[in-house]
Design a protein around this motif. Structure first.
Motif, short mmCIF file in Angstrom:
data_model
loop_
_atom_site.label_atom_id
_atom_site.label_comp_id
_atom_site.label_asym_id
_atom_site.label_seq_id
_atom_site.Cartn_x
_atom_site.Cartn_y
_atom_site.Cartn_z
N ALA A 35 -73.59 31.08 7.42
CA ALA A 35 -73.85 32.12 6.40
C ALA A 35 -73.19 31.74 5.08
N ALA A 36 -72.02 31.08 5.16
CA ALA A 36 -71.29 30.71 3.95
C ALA A 36 -71.91 29.51 3.26
N ARG A 37 -72.47 28.59 4.03
CA ARG A 37 -73.12 27.40 3.45
C ARG A 37 -74.06 26.82 4.49
N PRO A 38 -75.32 27.30 4.52
CA PRO A 38 -76.25 26.84 5.55
C PRO A 38 -76.50 25.34 5.44
N ASN A 58 -82.00 43.49 -0.56
CA ASN A 58 -82.42 42.79 -1.78
C ASN A 58 -83.45 43.59 -2.58
N GLU A 75 -79.33 34.33 -10.34
CA GLU A 75 -78.89 34.78 -9.01
C GLU A 75 -77.93 33.75 -8.43
N PHE A 78 -78.57 32.45 -3.59
CA PHE A 78 -79.90 33.06 -3.37
C PHE A 78 -80.44 32.88 -1.95
N GLY A 79 -79.81 31.99 -1.13
CA GLY A 79 -80.30 31.80 0.24
C GLY A 79 -81.75 31.33 0.25
N ASP A 98 -76.85 27.86 -5.78
CA ASP A 98 -76.39 28.06 -4.41
C ASP A 98 -75.64 26.79 -3.99
N MET A 103 -80.60 25.44 1.23
CA MET A 103 -81.22 26.63 0.65
C MET A 103 -81.98 26.31 -0.63
N ASN A 145 -72.37 37.76 -0.98
CA ASN A 145 -71.77 36.51 -1.45
C ASN A 145 -70.28 36.56 -1.69
N PHE A 148 -67.50 34.87 0.28
CA PHE A 148 -67.43 33.42 0.42
C PHE A 148 -66.84 32.75 -0.83
N TRP A 149 -66.60 33.52 -1.88
CA TRP A 149 -66.11 32.90 -3.12
C TRP A 149 -64.63 32.55 -2.96
C1 LIG Z 1 -75.25 35.35 3.52
S1 LIG Z 1 -76.21 34.32 2.50
C2 LIG Z 1 -77.07 35.52 1.48
C3 LIG Z 1 -78.33 34.95 0.90
C4 LIG Z 1 -79.16 35.91 0.05
N1 LIG Z 1 -78.47 36.36 -1.12
C5 LIG Z 1 -79.63 37.08 0.86
O1 LIG Z 1 -79.23 38.23 0.56
O2 LIG Z 1 -80.42 36.87 1.79
C6 LIG Z 1 -75.00 33.64 1.37
C7 LIG Z 1 -75.55 32.54 0.46
O3 LIG Z 1 -74.60 32.30 -0.58
C8 LIG Z 1 -74.38 30.91 -0.74
N2 LIG Z 1 -73.01 30.75 -1.27
C9 LIG Z 1 -71.84 30.91 -0.61
N3 LIG Z 1 -70.80 30.71 -1.40
C10 LIG Z 1 -71.30 30.43 -2.63
C11 LIG Z 1 -70.71 30.13 -3.89
N4 LIG Z 1 -69.38 30.07 -4.04
N5 LIG Z 1 -71.51 29.88 -4.94
C12 LIG Z 1 -72.86 29.91 -4.80
N6 LIG Z 1 -73.48 30.19 -3.61
C13 LIG Z 1 -72.71 30.45 -2.55
C14 LIG Z 1 -74.62 30.33 0.65
O4 LIG Z 1 -74.96 28.96 0.61
C15 LIG Z 1 -75.77 31.20 1.16
O5 LIG Z 1 -77.03 30.68 0.80
#
Ligand SMILES: C[S@@+](CC[C@H](N)C(=O)[O-])C[C@H]1O[C@@H](n2cnc3c(N)ncnc32)[C@H](O)[C@@H]1O
Length: 230
Positions: A35-38, A58, A75, A78-79, A98, A103, A145, A148-149
């Motif tokens: 979920a954090a980085r597919p 969304n 965005e 964006f997944g 992303d 993704m 998101n 995961f930051w």
């Molecule tokens: C749980 S998914 C949510 C995807 C989409 N927003 C949705 O609602 O379906 C989290 C997404 O955020 C990305 N992501 C995680 N940390 C990030 C960061 N620091 N900067 C940019 N993207 C990030 C991941 O790679 C993943 O695609």
């Protein structure tokens, strides 16, 4: 000499139940990491599942952000890119960043036409280093998101940097004032409350900070919307 004795909780459940919990731990970690980085086949599969799983949240986010024709929308995270497709179908220009290459590929396939016409641009990047000039964006959206930051304050400062004065931001997440569902790993889903996000936005120069919930999305989901000071 005094020796401190700390009592450890003893798991008294039957062995099969304890074994099932132990076996689920690596799966929980794997799914949370994805979920954090597919990445890989598993990541692509999970990304496809999000298309329906996060659709309601969304849709509500896009309704609140209300992108209009001619606006430039960013965005973050964006997944699978479903929301970006909807944003550009409203006549806005969209940029998506992303951290996951998988993704970027998946969202690129999904939004091939918008990318070809220049209505949508995707790149692999972290929200803490947004590859856009100052004051170049009308609105920023990020769904599921903030947990995961690694550097949430830096990321919010970056959002403020790329937004034009008066621009808006919408951060959508499940705040940790609600218990984390058992299937998610708390070492990967960092503990971020709605109050934390409101404070970070205030400190970064945002005003009119409002946390909303919508009837279509679960009540634990916070939709925090704010404007950058004009
Ligand atoms: C749980 S998914 C949510 C995807 C989409 N927003 C949705 O609602 O379906 C989290 C997404 O955020 C990305 N992501 C995680 N940390 C990030 C960061 N620091 N900067 C940019 N993207 C990030 C991941 O790679 C993943 O695609």
């Amino acid at each position: 000499m005094r020796v401190a004795v700390r009592q450890c909780p003893i798991d008294r459940r039957p062995l099969p139940q304890r074994a099932a919990t132990a076996a689920a731990r690596p799966l929980k970690r794997y799914l949370s990491e994805q979920a954090a980085r597919p990445r890989g086949i598993g990541g692509r599969l999970i990304g496809r599942l999000w298309i329906t799983e996060t659709a309601t949240v969304n849709d509500a986010a896009i309704a609140l952000l209300a992108p209009t024709h001619g606006e430039h929308i960013l965005e973050i995270g964006f997944g699978p890119g479903r929301a970006l497709g909807m944003i550009s179908s409203r006549g806005a220009t969209a940029t998506g960043i992303d951290v996951s290459e998988a993704m970027v590929t998946l969202a690129g396939q999904r939004n091939r036409d918008q990318i070809r016409t220049g209505a949508l641009r995707l790149c692999v990047s972290d929200g803490a280093t947004i590859p856009l000039p100052n004051d170049s964006v009308d609105a920023v959206m990020s769904v599921h998101n903030v947990y995961f930051w690694a550097e949430p304050r830096t990321t919010i400062d970056e959002i403020a940097r790329v937004l034009r004065p008066g621009g808006r931001v919408l951060l959508v997440f499940r705040g940790r004032e609600h218990p984390l569902p058992g299937r998610l790993d708390p070492t990967i889903y960092r503990s971020v409350t709605t109050n934390d996000v409101e404070t970070w936005l205030l400190d970064a120069g945002f005003t009119d900070i409002e946390t909303k919930s919508t009837p279509s999305a679960p009540t634990e989901i916070s939709f925090v919307i704010a404007n950058l000071q004009p």
